[in-house]
Scaffold this motif. Sequence first.
Motif, PDB file in Angstrom:
ATOM      1  N   ASP A   6       0.675  -1.270   0.015  1.00 44.64           N
ATOM      2  CA  ASP A   6      -0.063   0.129  -0.060  1.00 44.64           C
ATOM      3  C   ASP A   6       0.812   1.297  -0.012  1.00 44.64           C
ATOM      4  O   ASP A   6       1.964   1.209   0.621  1.00 44.64           O
ATOM      5  N   THR A   7       0.452   2.268  -0.735  1.00 46.37           N
ATOM      6  CA  THR A   7       1.213   3.486  -0.571  1.00 46.37           C
ATOM      7  C   THR A   7       1.190   4.207   0.666  1.00 46.37           C
ATOM      8  O   THR A   7      -0.198   4.144   1.198  1.00 46.37           O
ATOM      9  N   PRO A   8       1.905   4.707   1.281  1.00 51.23           N
ATOM     10  CA  PRO A   8       1.849   5.301   2.599  1.00 51.23           C
ATOM     11  C   PRO A   8       1.099   6.708   2.466  1.00 51.23           C
ATOM     12  O   PRO A   8       0.718   7.222   1.303  1.00 51.23           O
ATOM     13  N   PRO A   9       0.041   6.914   3.482  1.00 46.47           N
ATOM     14  CA  PRO A   9      -0.759   8.042   3.592  1.00 46.47           C
ATOM     15  C   PRO A   9       0.249   9.413   3.358  1.00 46.47           C
ATOM     16  O   PRO A   9       1.392   9.348   3.597  1.00 46.47           O
ATOM     17  N   ASP A  10      -0.449  10.222   2.723  1.00 48.19           N
ATOM     18  CA  ASP A  10       0.317  11.530   2.087  1.00 48.19           C
ATOM     19  C   ASP A  10       0.564  12.472   3.299  1.00 48.19           C
ATOM     20  O   ASP A  10       1.021  13.727   3.161  1.00 48.19           O
ATOM     21  N   LYS A  11       0.296  12.160   4.636  1.00 46.88           N
ATOM     22  CA  LYS A  11       0.347  13.015   5.904  1.00 46.88           C
ATOM     23  C   LYS A  11       1.729  13.507   5.929  1.00 46.88           C
ATOM     24  O   LYS A  11       1.942  14.787   6.131  1.00 46.88           O
ATOM     25  N   GLY A  12       2.349  12.639   5.628  1.00 49.06           N
ATOM     26  CA  GLY A  12       4.033  13.112   6.122  1.00 49.06           C
ATOM     27  C   GLY A  12       4.634  14.095   5.013  1.00 49.06           C
ATOM     28  O   GLY A  12       5.270  14.957   5.308  1.00 49.06           O
ATOM     29  N   ARG A  13       4.142  13.738   3.578  1.00 44.78           N
ATOM     30  CA  ARG A  13       4.648  14.495   2.320  1.00 44.78           C
ATOM     31  C   ARG A  13       4.007  15.836   2.592  1.00 44.78           C
ATOM     32  O   ARG A  13       4.798  16.900   2.437  1.00 44.78           O
ATOM     33  N   ALA A  14       2.667  16.037   3.024  1.00 47.12           N
ATOM     34  CA  ALA A  14       2.144  17.168   3.300  1.00 47.12           C
ATOM     35  C   ALA A  14       2.963  18.267   4.543  1.00 47.12           C
ATOM     36  O   ALA A  14       3.002  19.285   4.273  1.00 47.12           O
ATOM     37  N   ALA A  15       3.043  17.415   5.524  1.00 43.87           N
ATOM     38  CA  ALA A  15       3.989  18.052   6.665  1.00 43.87           C
ATOM     39  C   ALA A  15       5.309  18.933   6.048  1.00 43.87           C
ATOM     40  O   ALA A  15       5.489  19.917   6.322  1.00 43.87           O
ATOM     41  N   MET A  16       6.182  17.774   5.216  1.00 44.78           N
ATOM     42  CA  MET A  16       7.274  18.265   4.866  1.00 44.78           C
ATOM     43  C   MET A  16       7.174  19.303   3.831  1.00 44.78           C
ATOM     44  O   MET A  16       7.947  20.338   3.598  1.00 44.78           O
ATOM     45  N   ALA A  17       6.112  19.292   3.037  1.00 46.16           N
ATOM     46  CA  ALA A  17       5.842  20.169   2.116  1.00 46.16           C
ATOM     47  C   ALA A  17       5.572  21.710   2.335  1.00 46.16           C
ATOM     48  O   ALA A  17       6.216  22.698   2.163  1.00 46.16           O
ATOM     49  N   GLY A  18       5.215  21.668   3.933  1.00 45.60           N
ATOM     50  CA  GLY A  18       4.650  22.842   4.332  1.00 45.60           C
ATOM     51  C   GLY A  18       6.016  23.604   4.862  1.00 45.60           C
ATOM     52  O   GLY A  18       6.254  24.778   4.791  1.00 45.60           O
ATOM     53  N   ARG A  19       6.997  22.681   5.285  1.00 46.73           N
ATOM     54  CA  ARG A  19       8.072  23.155   5.996  1.00 46.73           C
ATOM     55  C   ARG A  19       9.043  23.860   4.805  1.00 46.73           C
ATOM     56  O   ARG A  19       9.788  24.528   4.980  1.00 46.73           O
ATOM     57  N   LEU A  20       9.096  23.076   3.732  1.00 51.41           N
ATOM     58  CA  LEU A  20       9.779  23.471   2.801  1.00 51.41           C
ATOM     59  C   LEU A  20       9.317  24.748   2.233  1.00 51.41           C
ATOM     60  O   LEU A  20      10.163  25.593   1.711  1.00 51.41           O
ATOM     61  N   HIS A  21       8.018  24.901   1.887  1.00 46.63           N
ATOM     62  CA  HIS A  21       7.572  25.989   1.061  1.00 46.63           C
ATOM     63  C   HIS A  21       7.649  27.104   1.846  1.00 46.63           C
ATOM     64  O   HIS A  21       7.848  28.272   1.327  1.00 46.63           O
ATOM     65  N   ARG A  22       7.491  27.251   3.083  1.00 46.18           N
ATOM     66  CA  ARG A  22       7.404  28.458   3.902  1.00 46.18           C
ATOM     67  C   ARG A  22       9.101  28.714   3.937  1.00 46.18           C
ATOM     68  O   ARG A  22       9.201  30.150   4.283  1.00 46.18           O
TER      69      ARG A  22
END
Length: 333
Positions: free
Chosen positions: A181-197
């Motif tokens: 199964d593909t992991p939930p995207d929660k981790g990617r979303a959290a990291m995207a927020g850190r990077l985008h800011r």
Amino acid sequence: MRFGPVPLKDAEGAILAHSLQGASRKIAKGTVLNAKDIEDLAAAGHETLTVARLDPADMHEDAAAEALAHALVPDPAAQGIRISGAGTGRVNLYADRAGLVRLDRDKLEAVNAVDPMITVATVPDFHRADAGGMLATIKIISYGVPVDAIRRASDGAADAMRVLPPVFSSATLIETAVTEDTPPDKGRAAMAGRLHRMGLSLSERTVVPHREAELAEAIANAPGQLLLVLTGSATSDSHDVAPQALRSAGGTVTRFGMPVDPGNLLFLGTFHGKPVIGLPGCARSPALNGADWVLERVICGISVSARDIAAMGVGGLLKEIPTRPMPRRDAEG
């Protein structure tokens, strides 16, 4: 500066120390009293006022705060800082860009040691700054201070603070999966927020099986300038799957583990000049954790050594997360 009560008739040109109600309006503290103010206060029945009167060798609070601000930030564009206007003896300093705050503690302590009426309060060193965020406030407590005190506070204060900008513009997050199964995207979303800011873009999602060979290949092919690894199973040893995959790809591991909780299971390394951060599982949450401290420094071009990470333990006990599978108190024997 002379401070105290004076007859109303002698108060013109002095600075009103406390707000007072005149016959037609309220006169705010800090007002330099003119003839109309005196007349209005007299009509309201005031006979004595508490005022401050500057001596020739004194500098008004607003001018003093502005002078010190420009001494601390002589080159706002280079330092990434915006200086506000002055009011009531206060000038604020704001980040003009996203980045990481660096402070010269010795210089700032020297400023604050000159005169108790001259104060500079700042955010902590290594504070992550957003554009427009407040970094410091300069406050002259009294209505005026000696010019010589401001001169002494300003001497050597230049470049006591700056905002270091990001040196990378892109990152790749590699996730591993322990099942089909593909992991939930929660981790990617959290990291995207850190990077985008911090102004970094995140490349397309990369998910590989939690095996050394596949992860090594993903590391070798990652397009980002900064590589992040978030494993589906926690990294519990410096020779576990993720660190070994980095070595197999031709990279190096410089540190495994950090004395920050949450965030213990982080590892740091490089691959062909690119920084590689093995993220702890807590990075799936947007809450502050040890990975933030390492990530922000790396993004802004600050070298992070094993010694630097070891030093993060003092102050490294971060806020408890209520949803932890085993909160720290429950783990006590």
